[in-house]
Motif scaffolding. Structure first.
Motif, PDB file in Angstrom:
ATOM      1  N   ARG A  27      -4.346  11.652  -4.385  1.00  0.00           N
ATOM      2  CA  ARG A  27      -3.816  11.513  -5.686  1.00  0.00           C
ATOM      3  C   ARG A  27      -3.863  10.175  -6.351  1.00  0.00           C
ATOM      4  NH1 ARG A  27       1.422  15.341  -4.586  1.00  0.00           N
ATOM      5  NH2 ARG A  27       0.455  17.245  -4.933  1.00  0.00           N
ATOM      6  N   SER A  28      -3.594   9.163  -5.349  1.00  0.00           N
ATOM      7  CA  SER A  28      -3.568   7.510  -5.698  1.00  0.00           C
ATOM      8  C   SER A  28      -5.196   7.107  -6.135  1.00  0.00           C
ATOM      9  CB  SER A  28      -3.120   6.843  -4.298  1.00  0.00           C
ATOM     10  OG  SER A  28      -3.168   5.450  -4.824  1.00  0.00           O
ATOM     11  N   GLU A  29      -6.146   7.659  -5.267  1.00  0.00           N
ATOM     12  CA  GLU A  29      -7.349   7.237  -5.588  1.00  0.00           C
ATOM     13  C   GLU A  29      -7.858   8.135  -6.801  1.00  0.00           C
ATOM     14  OE1 GLU A  29      -9.745   8.362  -2.049  1.00  0.00           O
ATOM     15  OE2 GLU A  29      -8.692   6.714  -0.821  1.00  0.00           O
ATOM     16  N   ALA A  30      -7.486   9.379  -7.089  1.00  0.00           N
ATOM     17  CA  ALA A  30      -7.822  10.135  -8.170  1.00  0.00           C
ATOM     18  C   ALA A  30      -7.183   9.254  -9.592  1.00  0.00           C
ATOM     19  CB  ALA A  30      -7.398  11.462  -8.087  1.00  0.00           C
ATOM     20  N   ALA A  31      -5.804   8.938  -9.396  1.00  0.00           N
ATOM     21  CA  ALA A  31      -5.358   8.062 -10.560  1.00  0.00           C
ATOM     22  C   ALA A  31      -5.971   6.838 -10.817  1.00  0.00           C
ATOM     23  CB  ALA A  31      -4.011   8.064 -10.230  1.00  0.00           C
ATOM     24  N   ALA A  32      -6.469   6.028  -9.687  1.00  0.00           N
ATOM     25  CA  ALA A  32      -7.271   4.826  -9.716  1.00  0.00           C
ATOM     26  C   ALA A  32      -8.626   5.196 -10.365  1.00  0.00           C
ATOM     27  CB  ALA A  32      -7.450   4.368  -8.237  1.00  0.00           C
ATOM     28  N   ILE A  33      -9.279   6.329  -9.905  1.00  0.00           N
ATOM     29  CA  ILE A  33     -10.471   6.583 -10.713  1.00  0.00           C
ATOM     30  C   ILE A  33     -10.632   6.879 -12.150  1.00  0.00           C
ATOM     31  CG2 ILE A  33     -12.375   8.170 -10.164  1.00  0.00           C
ATOM     32  CD1 ILE A  33     -12.016   7.840  -7.453  1.00  0.00           C
ATOM     33  N   LEU A  34      -9.493   7.775 -12.511  1.00  0.00           N
ATOM     34  CA  LEU A  34      -8.962   7.954 -13.636  1.00  0.00           C
ATOM     35  C   LEU A  34      -8.810   6.718 -14.500  1.00  0.00           C
ATOM     36  CD1 LEU A  34      -8.825  10.364 -15.594  1.00  0.00           C
ATOM     37  CD2 LEU A  34      -6.716  10.737 -14.802  1.00  0.00           C
ATOM     38  N   ALA A  35      -8.142   6.052 -14.132  1.00  0.00           N
ATOM     39  CA  ALA A  35      -7.888   4.754 -14.954  1.00  0.00           C
ATOM     40  C   ALA A  35      -8.844   3.993 -15.156  1.00  0.00           C
ATOM     41  CB  ALA A  35      -6.563   4.071 -14.041  1.00  0.00           C
ATOM     42  N   ALA A  36      -9.614   3.718 -14.118  1.00  0.00           N
ATOM     43  CA  ALA A  36     -11.067   3.092 -14.131  1.00  0.00           C
ATOM     44  C   ALA A  36     -12.004   3.535 -15.130  1.00  0.00           C
ATOM     45  CB  ALA A  36     -11.530   2.714 -12.568  1.00  0.00           C
ATOM     46  N   SER A  37     -12.298   4.895 -14.948  1.00  0.00           N
ATOM     47  CA  SER A  37     -13.143   5.789 -15.973  1.00  0.00           C
ATOM     48  C   SER A  37     -12.518   5.456 -17.390  1.00  0.00           C
ATOM     49  CB  SER A  37     -13.036   7.023 -15.489  1.00  0.00           C
ATOM     50  OG  SER A  37     -13.645   7.315 -14.317  1.00  0.00           O
ATOM     51  N   ALA A  38     -11.057   5.597 -17.506  1.00  0.00           N
ATOM     52  CA  ALA A  38     -10.632   5.382 -18.908  1.00  0.00           C
ATOM     53  C   ALA A  38     -10.691   4.096 -19.437  1.00  0.00           C
ATOM     54  CB  ALA A  38      -8.993   5.707 -18.932  1.00  0.00           C
ATOM     55  N   LYS A  39     -10.696   3.105 -18.776  1.00  0.00           N
ATOM     56  CA  LYS A  39     -10.794   1.685 -19.183  1.00  0.00           C
ATOM     57  C   LYS A  39     -12.673   1.582 -19.472  1.00  0.00           C
ATOM     58  CE  LYS A  39      -9.964  -3.010 -17.992  1.00  0.00           C
ATOM     59  NZ  LYS A  39      -9.359  -4.040 -17.073  1.00  0.00           N
ATOM     60  N   GLN A  40     -13.185   2.165 -18.547  1.00  0.00           N
ATOM     61  CA  GLN A  40     -14.380   1.994 -18.688  1.00  0.00           C
ATOM     62  C   GLN A  40     -15.041   2.707 -20.156  1.00  0.00           C
ATOM     63  OE1 GLN A  40     -17.196   3.091 -15.613  1.00  0.00           O
ATOM     64  NE2 GLN A  40     -18.971   2.672 -16.571  1.00  0.00           N
ATOM     65  N   ALA A  41     -14.636   3.878 -20.435  1.00  0.00           N
ATOM     66  CA  ALA A  41     -14.797   4.645 -21.411  1.00  0.00           C
ATOM     67  C   ALA A  41     -14.438   3.889 -22.580  1.00  0.00           C
ATOM     68  CB  ALA A  41     -14.102   5.825 -21.308  1.00  0.00           C
ATOM     69  N   GLU A  42     -13.085   3.327 -22.446  1.00  0.00           N
ATOM     70  CA  GLU A  42     -12.514   2.449 -23.667  1.00  0.00           C
ATOM     71  C   GLU A  42     -13.398   1.254 -23.956  1.00  0.00           C
ATOM     72  OE1 GLU A  42      -8.601  -0.028 -24.586  1.00  0.00           O
ATOM     73  OE2 GLU A  42      -8.337   1.600 -23.114  1.00  0.00           O
ATOM     74  N   GLN A  43     -13.956   0.608 -23.227  1.00  0.00           N
ATOM     75  CA  GLN A  43     -14.733  -0.586 -23.124  1.00  0.00           C
ATOM     76  C   GLN A  43     -15.989  -0.106 -23.951  1.00  0.00           C
ATOM     77  OE1 GLN A  43     -14.923  -2.091 -19.160  1.00  0.00           O
ATOM     78  NE2 GLN A  43     -13.220  -3.272 -19.477  1.00  0.00           N
ATOM     79  N   GLU A  44     -16.685   1.061 -23.523  1.00  0.00           N
ATOM     80  CA  GLU A  44     -17.900   1.308 -23.906  1.00  0.00           C
ATOM     81  C   GLU A  44     -17.609   1.907 -25.230  1.00  0.00           C
ATOM     82  OE1 GLU A  44     -19.491   4.473 -21.147  1.00  0.00           O
ATOM     83  OE2 GLU A  44     -19.860   2.982 -19.478  1.00  0.00           O
ATOM     84  N   THR A  45     -16.592   2.575 -25.393  1.00  0.00           N
ATOM     85  CA  THR A  45     -16.295   3.150 -26.923  1.00  0.00           C
ATOM     86  C   THR A  45     -16.181   1.933 -27.854  1.00  0.00           C
ATOM     87  OG1 THR A  45     -15.332   5.023 -26.147  1.00  0.00           O
ATOM     88  CG2 THR A  45     -14.768   4.500 -28.471  1.00  0.00           C
ATOM     89  N   GLU A  46     -15.337   0.684 -27.466  1.00  0.00           N
ATOM     90  CA  GLU A  46     -15.308  -0.238 -28.082  1.00  0.00           C
ATOM     91  C   GLU A  46     -16.770  -0.978 -28.376  1.00  0.00           C
ATOM     92  OE1 GLU A  46     -13.663  -2.912 -30.778  1.00  0.00           O
ATOM     93  OE2 GLU A  46     -12.833  -1.307 -30.182  1.00  0.00           O
ATOM     94  N   ALA A  47     -17.414  -1.317 -27.400  1.00  0.00           N
ATOM     95  CA  ALA A  47     -18.816  -1.690 -27.452  1.00  0.00           C
ATOM     96  C   ALA A  47     -19.748  -0.856 -28.355  1.00  0.00           C
ATOM     97  CB  ALA A  47     -19.558  -1.900 -26.148  1.00  0.00           C
ATOM     98  N   THR A  48     -19.644   0.369 -28.417  1.00  0.00           N
ATOM     99  CA  THR A  48     -20.234   1.336 -29.492  1.00  0.00           C
ATOM    100  C   THR A  48     -19.783   0.922 -30.869  1.00  0.00           C
ATOM    101  OG1 THR A  48     -20.585   3.037 -27.564  1.00  0.00           O
ATOM    102  CG2 THR A  48     -21.039   3.722 -29.927  1.00  0.00           C
ATOM    103  N   LEU A  49     -18.419   1.027 -30.813  1.00  0.00           N
ATOM    104  CA  LEU A  49     -17.909   0.635 -32.332  1.00  0.00           C
ATOM    105  C   LEU A  49     -18.426  -0.349 -32.915  1.00  0.00           C
ATOM    106  CD1 LEU A  49     -14.299   2.302 -31.927  1.00  0.00           C
ATOM    107  CD2 LEU A  49     -16.306   3.108 -33.566  1.00  0.00           C
ATOM    108  N   GLU A  50     -18.438  -1.601 -31.954  1.00  0.00           N
ATOM    109  CA  GLU A  50     -18.773  -3.015 -32.350  1.00  0.00           C
ATOM    110  C   GLU A  50     -20.333  -2.964 -32.927  1.00  0.00           C
ATOM    111  OE1 GLU A  50     -18.533  -6.639 -33.710  1.00  0.00           O
ATOM    112  OE2 GLU A  50     -16.842  -5.430 -33.054  1.00  0.00           O
ATOM    113  N   ASN A  51     -21.074  -2.475 -32.012  1.00  0.00           N
ATOM    114  CA  ASN A  51     -22.433  -2.377 -32.216  1.00  0.00           C
ATOM    115  C   ASN A  51     -22.674  -1.670 -33.619  1.00  0.00           C
ATOM    116  OD1 ASN A  51     -23.355  -3.646 -30.208  1.00  0.00           O
ATOM    117  ND2 ASN A  51     -23.821  -1.711 -28.930  1.00  0.00           N
ATOM    118  N   GLY A  52     -21.957  -0.289 -33.813  1.00  0.00           N
ATOM    119  CA  GLY A  52     -21.830   0.416 -35.173  1.00  0.00           C
ATOM    120  C   GLY A  52     -21.425  -0.438 -36.381  1.00  0.00           C
ATOM    121  N   ARG A  53     -20.360  -1.408 -36.338  1.00  0.00           N
ATOM    122  CA  ARG A  53     -19.940  -2.227 -37.310  1.00  0.00           C
ATOM    123  C   ARG A  53     -20.777  -3.330 -37.508  1.00  0.00           C
ATOM    124  NH1 ARG A  53     -14.557  -1.108 -34.870  1.00  0.00           N
ATOM    125  NH2 ARG A  53     -14.871  -2.933 -33.167  1.00  0.00           N
TER     126      ARG A  53
END
Length: 199
Positions: A27-53
């Motif tokens: 559970r702890s590892e899954a939560a860490a992977i989920l948090a890392a994935s969410a952070k990476q997705a957020e970073q990629e989303t922000e990068a995509t939005l910035e590129n779009g802007r």
């Protein structure tokens, strides 16, 4: 409880404890992977939005630049049109001069443009009939007064040249029509006319 039951209970207890620990770790590892994935997705989303802007801003700047150029071309076109109208009005006013003023103007042109004093003057049919001989006589008189050769003649040739005259000396022709003279000074006068019309 006999010995086998105690051993079995102990094994089950240890297994249960170990399973709980492994489950907690998973559970702890899954939560860490989920948090890392969410952070990476957020970073990629922000990068995509910035590129779009950035792309949208560049597109807007390009389109704005194109619009500004188009506006300048339109403005220049309007300016050129108004300058053309000013020259057309000037030519029309010249066409409508009274005969005595027209004759004096054409005489002055012939005197000024004459190089040898023995050129032939070509006019359109109307001008030739109205004041051709008068122009030749007046021009020769003025050339004489200036101490220059005065042998201008009226050509038998008639041309549809509009307003003005043509001086011919052998194979050399000098176009002194008003349209040609206005075309010759158009580029020189256009900035001044533009200032008068648009400032």
């Amino acid at each position: 409880m006999n010995g086998i039951e105690r051993i079995t209970a102990r094994i089950l207890s240890e297994a249960d404890s170990e399973t709980g620990a492994q489950l907690e770790q998973a559970r702890s590892e899954a939560a860490a992977i989920l948090a890392a994935s969410a952070k990476q997705a957020e970073q990629e989303t922000e990068a995509t939005l910035e590129n779009g802007r950035r792309a949208a801003k560049e597109l807007l700047e390009r389109r704005t630049g194109v619009a500004v150029l188009e506006a300048r071309k339109l403005e220049l076109g309007v300016r050129q049109e108004k300058i053309d109208e000013a020259f057309a009005m000037a030519l029309e006013k010249l066409w409508n001069l009274p005969d005595d003023e027209m004759a004096a103007l054409l005489t002055g042109l012939a005197v000024k443009a004459s190089r040898t004093g023995s050129e032939q003057i070509i006019l359109n049919m109307s001008f030739r009939q109205r004041f051709g001989k008068k122009i030749v006589a007046s021009a020769n008189k003025q050339l004489e007064e200036l101490g220059r050769p005065a042998n201008l003649t009226l050509s038998e040739e008639i041309r549809p040249i509009g307003c003005g005259l043509i001086l011919v000396d052998g194979r050399i022709e000098l176009n002194c029509t008003f349209a040609a003279m206005l075309r010759a000074v158009r580029d020189e006068w256009a900035p001044d006319i533009s200032k008068i019309l648009f400032d």
